[in-house]
Design a protein around this motif. Structure first.
Motif, PDB file in Angstrom:
ATOM      1  N   THR A  43      11.821  -5.970   2.864  1.00  9.31           N
ATOM      2  CA  THR A  43      10.751  -6.965   2.755  1.00  9.31           C
ATOM      3  C   THR A  43      10.049  -6.828   1.407  1.00  9.31           C
ATOM      4  OG1 THR A  43       9.032  -5.537   3.676  1.00  9.31           O
ATOM      5  CG2 THR A  43      10.330  -6.865   5.244  1.00  9.31           C
ATOM      6  N   VAL A  44       9.204  -7.789   1.124  1.00  4.75           N
ATOM      7  CA  VAL A  44       8.406  -7.756  -0.103  1.00  4.75           C
ATOM      8  C   VAL A  44       7.592  -6.470  -0.145  1.00  4.75           C
ATOM      9  CG1 VAL A  44       6.433  -8.844  -1.250  1.00  4.75           C
ATOM     10  CG2 VAL A  44       8.326 -10.255  -0.402  1.00  4.75           C
ATOM     11  N   GLU A  45       6.912  -6.158   0.949  1.00  4.84           N
ATOM     12  CA  GLU A  45       6.079  -4.962   0.984  1.00  4.84           C
ATOM     13  C   GLU A  45       6.906  -3.689   0.830  1.00  4.84           C
ATOM     14  OE1 GLU A  45       3.078  -2.744   4.033  1.00  4.84           O
ATOM     15  OE2 GLU A  45       2.908  -4.915   3.847  1.00  4.84           O
ATOM     16  N   GLU A  46       8.061  -3.631   1.462  1.00  6.69           N
ATOM     17  CA  GLU A  46       8.919  -2.448   1.336  1.00  6.69           C
ATOM     18  C   GLU A  46       9.396  -2.278  -0.099  1.00  6.69           C
ATOM     19  OE1 GLU A  46      10.760  -2.360   5.862  1.00  6.69           O
ATOM     20  OE2 GLU A  46      11.732  -3.591   4.324  1.00  6.69           O
ATOM     21  N   ASN A  47       9.715  -3.370  -0.772  1.00  8.76           N
ATOM     22  CA  ASN A  47      10.111  -3.288  -2.183  1.00  8.76           C
ATOM     23  C   ASN A  47       8.955  -2.789  -3.042  1.00  8.76           C
ATOM     24  OD1 ASN A  47      12.873  -4.268  -3.254  1.00  8.76           O
ATOM     25  ND2 ASN A  47      12.481  -5.596  -1.509  1.00  8.76           N
ATOM     26  N   LEU A  48       7.732  -3.232  -2.738  1.00  5.68           N
ATOM     27  CA  LEU A  48       6.579  -2.742  -3.482  1.00  5.68           C
ATOM     28  C   LEU A  48       6.386  -1.250  -3.268  1.00  5.68           C
ATOM     29  CD1 LEU A  48       3.854  -5.508  -3.061  1.00  5.68           C
ATOM     30  CD2 LEU A  48       4.952  -4.775  -5.176  1.00  5.68           C
ATOM     31  N   ARG A  49       6.531  -0.804  -2.028  1.00  7.04           N
ATOM     32  CA  ARG A  49       6.332   0.621  -1.728  1.00  7.04           C
ATOM     33  C   ARG A  49       7.352   1.517  -2.419  1.00  7.04           C
ATOM     34  NH1 ARG A  49       3.468   1.983   3.579  1.00  7.04           N
ATOM     35  NH2 ARG A  49       2.255   0.112   3.966  1.00  7.04           N
ATOM     36  N   LEU A  50       8.520   0.963  -2.756  1.00  8.85           N
ATOM     37  CA  LEU A  50       9.515   1.748  -3.486  1.00  8.85           C
ATOM     38  C   LEU A  50       8.951   2.228  -4.826  1.00  8.85           C
ATOM     39  CD1 LEU A  50      12.845  -0.206  -2.971  1.00  8.85           C
ATOM     40  CD2 LEU A  50      12.206   1.996  -2.002  1.00  8.85           C
ATOM     41  N   GLY A  51       8.054   1.447  -5.389  1.00 11.61           N
ATOM     42  CA  GLY A  51       7.446   1.820  -6.663  1.00 11.61           C
ATOM     43  C   GLY A  51       6.470   2.967  -6.557  1.00 11.61           C
ATOM     44  N   LEU A  52       6.125   3.363  -5.352  1.00  9.59           N
ATOM     45  CA  LEU A  52       5.156   4.434  -5.151  1.00  9.59           C
ATOM     46  C   LEU A  52       5.771   5.793  -4.898  1.00  9.59           C
ATOM     47  CD1 LEU A  52       2.575   2.689  -2.857  1.00  9.59           C
ATOM     48  CD2 LEU A  52       2.276   3.356  -5.227  1.00  9.59           C
TER      49      LEU A  52
ATOM     50  N   GLN B 220      -3.657  10.139   3.751  1.00  4.33           N
ATOM     51  CA  GLN B 220      -5.028   9.707   3.469  1.00  4.33           C
ATOM     52  C   GLN B 220      -5.074   8.549   2.468  1.00  4.33           C
ATOM     53  OE1 GLN B 220      -3.822  12.793   2.935  1.00  4.33           O
ATOM     54  NE2 GLN B 220      -4.706  13.762   1.147  1.00  4.33           N
ATOM     55  N   ALA B 221      -3.984   8.256   1.819  1.00  7.10           N
ATOM     56  CA  ALA B 221      -3.962   7.177   0.832  1.00  7.10           C
ATOM     57  C   ALA B 221      -3.479   5.851   1.425  1.00  7.10           C
ATOM     58  CB  ALA B 221      -3.069   7.571  -0.341  1.00  7.10           C
ATOM     59  N   VAL B 222      -3.121   5.823   2.695  1.00  5.68           N
ATOM     60  CA  VAL B 222      -2.528   4.627   3.290  1.00  5.68           C
ATOM     61  C   VAL B 222      -3.486   3.439   3.271  1.00  5.68           C
ATOM     62  CG1 VAL B 222      -1.612   3.645   5.434  1.00  5.68           C
ATOM     63  CG2 VAL B 222      -0.871   5.894   4.666  1.00  5.68           C
ATOM     64  N   ALA B 223      -4.753   3.638   3.646  1.00  7.95           N
ATOM     65  CA  ALA B 223      -5.714   2.523   3.669  1.00  7.95           C
ATOM     66  C   ALA B 223      -5.947   1.978   2.265  1.00  7.95           C
ATOM     67  CB  ALA B 223      -7.033   2.974   4.281  1.00  7.95           C
ATOM     68  N   ARG B 224      -6.081   2.871   1.298  1.00  2.06           N
ATOM     69  CA  ARG B 224      -6.267   2.436  -0.087  1.00  2.06           C
ATOM     70  C   ARG B 224      -5.025   1.698  -0.577  1.00  2.06           C
ATOM     71  NH1 ARG B 224      -6.502   7.138  -3.383  1.00  2.06           N
ATOM     72  NH2 ARG B 224      -4.548   6.538  -4.271  1.00  2.06           N
ATOM     73  N   LEU B 225      -3.870   2.176  -0.194  1.00  2.00           N
ATOM     74  CA  LEU B 225      -2.608   1.540  -0.572  1.00  2.00           C
ATOM     75  C   LEU B 225      -2.529   0.133   0.013  1.00  2.00           C
ATOM     76  CD1 LEU B 225       0.320   1.457  -1.601  1.00  2.00           C
ATOM     77  CD2 LEU B 225       0.977   2.594   0.520  1.00  2.00           C
ATOM     78  N   ARG B 226      -2.917  -0.027   1.274  1.00  2.00           N
ATOM     79  CA  ARG B 226      -2.887  -1.340   1.923  1.00  2.00           C
ATOM     80  C   ARG B 226      -3.724  -2.346   1.147  1.00  2.00           C
ATOM     81  NH1 ARG B 226       0.465  -3.556   4.281  1.00  2.00           N
ATOM     82  NH2 ARG B 226      -0.065  -5.204   2.908  1.00  2.00           N
ATOM     83  N   ARG B 227      -4.919  -1.947   0.717  1.00  2.00           N
ATOM     84  CA  ARG B 227      -5.787  -2.835  -0.069  1.00  2.00           C
ATOM     85  C   ARG B 227      -5.144  -3.152  -1.420  1.00  2.00           C
ATOM     86  NH1 ARG B 227      -9.580   0.776   2.073  1.00  2.00           N
ATOM     87  NH2 ARG B 227      -9.726   1.869   0.090  1.00  2.00           N
ATOM     88  N   ARG B 228      -4.555  -2.171  -2.046  1.00  2.00           N
ATOM     89  CA  ARG B 228      -3.902  -2.371  -3.347  1.00  2.00           C
ATOM     90  C   ARG B 228      -2.728  -3.338  -3.221  1.00  2.00           C
ATOM     91  NH1 ARG B 228      -4.001  -2.913  -8.479  1.00  2.00           N
ATOM     92  NH2 ARG B 228      -2.346  -1.950  -9.656  1.00  2.00           N
ATOM     93  N   LEU B 229      -1.908  -3.174  -2.185  1.00  2.00           N
ATOM     94  CA  LEU B 229      -0.771  -4.069  -1.983  1.00  2.00           C
ATOM     95  C   LEU B 229      -1.239  -5.502  -1.748  1.00  2.00           C
ATOM     96  CD1 LEU B 229       1.578  -1.953   0.313  1.00  2.00           C
ATOM     97  CD2 LEU B 229       1.887  -2.462  -2.105  1.00  2.00           C
ATOM     98  N   ASP B 230      -2.286  -5.659  -0.926  1.00  2.00           N
ATOM     99  CA  ASP B 230      -2.817  -7.002  -0.653  1.00  2.00           C
ATOM    100  C   ASP B 230      -3.338  -7.663  -1.925  1.00  2.00           C
ATOM    101  OD1 ASP B 230      -2.178  -6.804   2.013  1.00  2.00           O
ATOM    102  OD2 ASP B 230      -4.205  -6.221   2.640  1.00  2.00           O
ATOM    103  N   ARG B 231      -4.043  -6.903  -2.756  1.00  2.00           N
ATOM    104  CA  ARG B 231      -4.563  -7.457  -4.020  1.00  2.00           C
ATOM    105  C   ARG B 231      -3.432  -7.857  -4.956  1.00  2.00           C
ATOM    106  NH1 ARG B 231      -8.318  -3.218  -3.650  1.00  2.00           N
ATOM    107  NH2 ARG B 231      -7.204  -2.051  -5.243  1.00  2.00           N
TER     108      ARG B 231
END
Length: 89
Positions: free
Chosen positions: A19-28, A34-45
């Protein structure tokens, strides 16, 4: 130094079955719990900034060519690099 430089290769860098989100997460790489919530906001932005809002659950190969290019750029900017490069193939 490598963590502060980003590279986007035009075409062929996305995994179509993800998915789009899975492809984005590959870059991380690995993300701490503890970084999951911050990551979610970053991905949405990023999805909004690159005109891909609402596309997070779509497979990358279902996107238009323009959307795929924007996804490649969004992944390059995911880590907020100091230097961003785009290679035109």
């Amino acid at each position: 130094l490598r963590s502060r430089i980003s590279l986007a290769v035009q075409g062929g860098s996305l995994l179509g079955e993800l998915t789009v989100e899975e492809n984005l997460r590959l870059g991380l790489g690995g993300v701490r719990a503890q970084a999951v919530a911050r990551l979610r906001r970053r991905l949405d932005r990023l999805l909004v900034s690159f005109g891909l809002e609402g596309a997070g659950d779509q497979r990358a190969d279902a996107l238009s060519i323009g959307e795929q290019r924007r996804l490649e750029l969004a992944r390059a900017f995911l880590r907020s690099p100091l230097v961003g490069l785009k290679v035109i193939a």
